[in-house]
Design a protein around this motif. Structure first.
Motif, PDB file in Angstrom:
ATOM      1  N   SER A   1       2.027 -29.395  72.313  1.00 18.34           N
ATOM      2  CA  SER A   1       2.660 -28.771  73.467  1.00 18.34           C
ATOM      3  C   SER A   1       1.703 -27.718  74.009  1.00 18.34           C
ATOM      4  N   TYR A   2       2.100 -27.059  75.088  1.00 22.15           N
ATOM      5  CA  TYR A   2       1.263 -26.033  75.691  1.00 22.15           C
ATOM      6  C   TYR A   2       2.053 -24.737  75.769  1.00 22.15           C
ATOM      7  N   LEU A   3       1.437 -23.638  75.311  1.00 22.67           N
ATOM      8  CA  LEU A   3       2.062 -22.323  75.371  1.00 22.67           C
ATOM      9  C   LEU A   3       1.337 -21.483  76.419  1.00 22.67           C
ATOM     10  N   PRO A   4       1.916 -21.329  77.597  1.00 21.21           N
ATOM     11  CA  PRO A   4       1.228 -20.583  78.655  1.00 21.21           C
ATOM     12  C   PRO A   4       0.959 -19.126  78.283  1.00 21.21           C
ATOM     13  N   GLU A   5       1.828 -18.528  77.473  1.00 23.78           N
ATOM     14  CA  GLU A   5       1.630 -17.123  77.086  1.00 23.78           C
ATOM     15  C   GLU A   5       0.391 -16.924  76.220  1.00 23.78           C
ATOM     16  N   HIS A   6      -0.091 -17.974  75.589  1.00 26.33           N
ATOM     17  CA  HIS A   6      -1.317 -17.930  74.774  1.00 26.33           C
ATOM     18  C   HIS A   6      -2.430 -18.770  75.403  1.00 26.33           C
ATOM     19  N   THR A   7      -2.162 -19.371  76.560  1.00 24.71           N
ATOM     20  CA  THR A   7      -3.053 -20.339  77.216  1.00 24.71           C
ATOM     21  C   THR A   7      -3.652 -21.285  76.169  1.00 24.71           C
ATOM     22  N   ALA A   8      -2.763 -21.904  75.404  1.00 24.61           N
ATOM     23  CA  ALA A   8      -3.221 -22.743  74.296  1.00 24.61           C
ATOM     24  C   ALA A   8      -2.360 -23.985  74.123  1.00 24.61           C
ATOM     25  N   PHE A   9      -3.043 -25.097  73.827  1.00 29.11           N
ATOM     26  CA  PHE A   9      -2.366 -26.278  73.332  1.00 29.11           C
ATOM     27  C   PHE A   9      -2.124 -26.030  71.853  1.00 29.11           C
ATOM     28  N   VAL A  10      -0.898 -26.287  71.406  1.00 22.62           N
ATOM     29  CA  VAL A  10      -0.518 -26.077  70.012  1.00 22.62           C
ATOM     30  C   VAL A  10      -0.195 -27.433  69.423  1.00 22.62           C
TER      31      VAL A  10
ATOM     32  N   PRO B   1       0.762 -16.539  66.684  1.00 19.32           N
ATOM     33  CA  PRO B   1      -0.051 -15.316  66.843  1.00 19.32           C
ATOM     34  C   PRO B   1      -0.995 -15.066  65.660  1.00 19.32           C
ATOM     35  N   ALA B   2      -0.510 -15.248  64.441  1.00 16.37           N
ATOM     36  CA  ALA B   2      -1.369 -15.058  63.263  1.00 16.37           C
ATOM     37  C   ALA B   2      -2.468 -16.116  63.223  1.00 16.37           C
ATOM     38  N   ALA B   3      -2.120 -17.348  63.588  1.00 14.29           N
ATOM     39  CA  ALA B   3      -3.115 -18.426  63.590  1.00 14.29           C
ATOM     40  C   ALA B   3      -4.228 -18.126  64.583  1.00 14.29           C
ATOM     41  N   LEU B   4      -3.876 -17.615  65.760  1.00 18.34           N
ATOM     42  CA  LEU B   4      -4.885 -17.281  66.767  1.00 18.34           C
ATOM     43  C   LEU B   4      -5.835 -16.184  66.267  1.00 18.34           C
ATOM     44  N   LYS B   5      -5.306 -15.264  65.475  1.00 19.89           N
ATOM     45  CA  LYS B   5      -6.136 -14.158  64.965  1.00 19.89           C
ATOM     46  C   LYS B   5      -7.029 -14.578  63.803  1.00 19.89           C
ATOM     47  N   THR B   6      -6.574 -15.522  62.988  1.00 18.91           N
ATOM     48  CA  THR B   6      -7.302 -15.856  61.753  1.00 18.91           C
ATOM     49  C   THR B   6      -8.080 -17.167  61.817  1.00 18.91           C
TER      50      THR B   6
ATOM     51  N   PRO C   1       0.153 -26.551  84.446  1.00 21.94           N
ATOM     52  CA  PRO C   1      -0.247 -26.040  85.756  1.00 21.94           C
ATOM     53  C   PRO C   1      -1.421 -25.055  85.692  1.00 21.94           C
ATOM     54  N   LEU C   2      -2.594 -25.556  85.327  1.00 25.89           N
ATOM     55  CA  LEU C   2      -3.776 -24.696  85.273  1.00 25.89           C
ATOM     56  C   LEU C   2      -4.252 -24.374  86.686  1.00 25.89           C
ATOM     57  N   THR C   3      -4.802 -23.183  86.835  1.00 28.26           N
ATOM     58  CA  THR C   3      -5.423 -22.771  88.085  1.00 28.26           C
ATOM     59  C   THR C   3      -6.845 -23.304  88.105  1.00 28.26           C
ATOM     60  N   ALA C   4      -7.285 -23.767  89.256  1.00 30.84           N
ATOM     61  CA  ALA C   4      -8.651 -24.282  89.386  1.00 30.84           C
ATOM     62  C   ALA C   4      -9.646 -23.203  88.977  1.00 30.84           C
ATOM     63  N   GLY C   5     -10.680 -23.630  88.251  1.00 30.86           N
ATOM     64  CA  GLY C   5     -11.716 -22.695  87.833  1.00 30.86           C
ATOM     65  C   GLY C   5     -12.400 -23.160  86.567  1.00 30.86           C
ATOM     66  N   SER C   6     -13.226 -22.284  86.043  1.00 28.67           N
ATOM     67  CA  SER C   6     -13.980 -22.563  84.829  1.00 28.67           C
ATOM     68  C   SER C   6     -13.290 -21.899  83.628  1.00 28.67           C
ATOM     69  N   TYR C   7     -13.182 -22.662  82.543  1.00 29.70           N
ATOM     70  CA  TYR C   7     -12.509 -22.181  81.336  1.00 29.70           C
ATOM     71  C   TYR C   7     -13.418 -22.317  80.118  1.00 29.70           C
ATOM     72  N   ALA C   8     -13.339 -21.337  79.238  1.00 31.00           N
ATOM     73  CA  ALA C   8     -13.914 -21.462  77.902  1.00 31.00           C
ATOM     74  C   ALA C   8     -12.829 -22.125  77.058  1.00 31.00           C
ATOM     75  N   VAL C   9     -13.215 -23.095  76.256  1.00 28.02           N
ATOM     76  CA  VAL C   9     -12.273 -23.821  75.412  1.00 28.02           C
ATOM     77  C   VAL C   9     -12.727 -23.654  73.971  1.00 28.02           C
TER      78      VAL C   9
ATOM     79  N   VAL D   1      -5.951 -25.274  70.585  1.00 28.91           N
ATOM     80  CA  VAL D   1      -6.990 -25.461  71.576  1.00 28.91           C
ATOM     81  C   VAL D   1      -6.688 -24.445  72.663  1.00 28.91           C
ATOM     82  N   GLN D   2      -7.423 -23.331  72.623  1.00 31.03           N
ATOM     83  CA  GLN D   2      -7.136 -22.214  73.517  1.00 31.03           C
ATOM     84  C   GLN D   2      -8.111 -22.203  74.698  1.00 31.03           C
ATOM     85  N   LEU D   3      -7.559 -21.910  75.868  1.00 33.97           N
ATOM     86  CA  LEU D   3      -8.317 -21.847  77.109  1.00 33.97           C
ATOM     87  C   LEU D   3      -8.408 -20.390  77.560  1.00 33.97           C
ATOM     88  N   SER D   4      -9.590 -19.976  77.995  1.00 32.21           N
ATOM     89  CA  SER D   4      -9.782 -18.638  78.551  1.00 32.21           C
ATOM     90  C   SER D   4     -10.445 -18.788  79.901  1.00 32.21           C
ATOM     91  N   ARG D   5      -9.807 -18.298  80.936  1.00 32.49           N
ATOM     92  CA  ARG D   5     -10.366 -18.398  82.291  1.00 32.49           C
ATOM     93  C   ARG D   5     -11.607 -17.530  82.380  1.00 32.49           C
TER      94      ARG D   5
END
Length: 170
Positions: free
Chosen positions: A74-83, A99-104, A140-148, A164-168
């Motif tokens: 699934s996709y969590l928009p609050e973390h911009t991540a596929f989980v 949240p703990a998984a993202l940190k560790t 619903p991603l915004t057009a642009g370049s993302y770090a994955v 799989v986290q996306l960072s604009r």
């Protein structure tokens, strides 16, 4: 897994055994899946992606392949991540560990993904033109370049999650 009677609040996408893929909506018709006259189908190309995530050309864009195992995603928009649901007793337990998984997490090498707009997540075996007739999730991603960046983490004794986290990028 998403097959449990108590599915929770998120929409989960599963595959028939191969990788899931997030294809930009504008190039969906160019993804042939396993239906192709070519010796190497788009699905074959997706299966060849090594690691937890990779990019494949589709039309004049690129699709994001979620590799490794065919986990419900699934996709969590609050973390911009596929989980990716590898192991958890419930959706609530899985989401509580994010949240703990993202940190560790120990992240694989970062990718750069140029996205023309919203993407559709579905089983890579299906043609993109039929994605709306199959189990899918519109992101619903915004057009642009993302770090994955991608990783698997164990935020609890009985919980394993793929990320799989996306960072604009600016």
């Amino acid at each position: 897994m998403a097959r449990f009677a108590d599915r929770g609040v998120l929409e989960w996408v599963e595959s028939g055994g191969g990788p899931l893929i997030a294809v930009p909506e504008v190039v969906l018709p160019f993804w042939a899946g396993a239906d192709s006259e070519e010796l190497d189908t788009d699905y074959d190309r997706a299966c060849e992606v090594s690691g937890y995530a990779g990019l494949l050309p589709v039309g004049d864009s690129a699709a994001l392949v979620l590799g490794d195992e065919p986990a419900a995603t699934s996709y969590l928009p609050e973390h911009t991540a596929f989980v990716r649901w590898s192991a958890a007793d419930s959706e609530r337990d899985l989401l509580a560990g994010v949240p703990a998984a993202l940190k560790t997490a120990v992240w694989e090498q970062e990718l750069r993904w140029q996205v023309p707009g919203p993407v559709v997540l579905f089983d890579s075996a299906w043609p993109g033109g039929e994605a709306d007739r199959q189990e899918h999730l519109r992101v619903p991603l915004t057009a642009g370049s993302y770090a994955v960046r991608a990783a698997y983490a164990q935020p609890g004794a009985e919980t394993w999650v793929g990320l799989v986290q996306l960072s604009r990028l600016a």
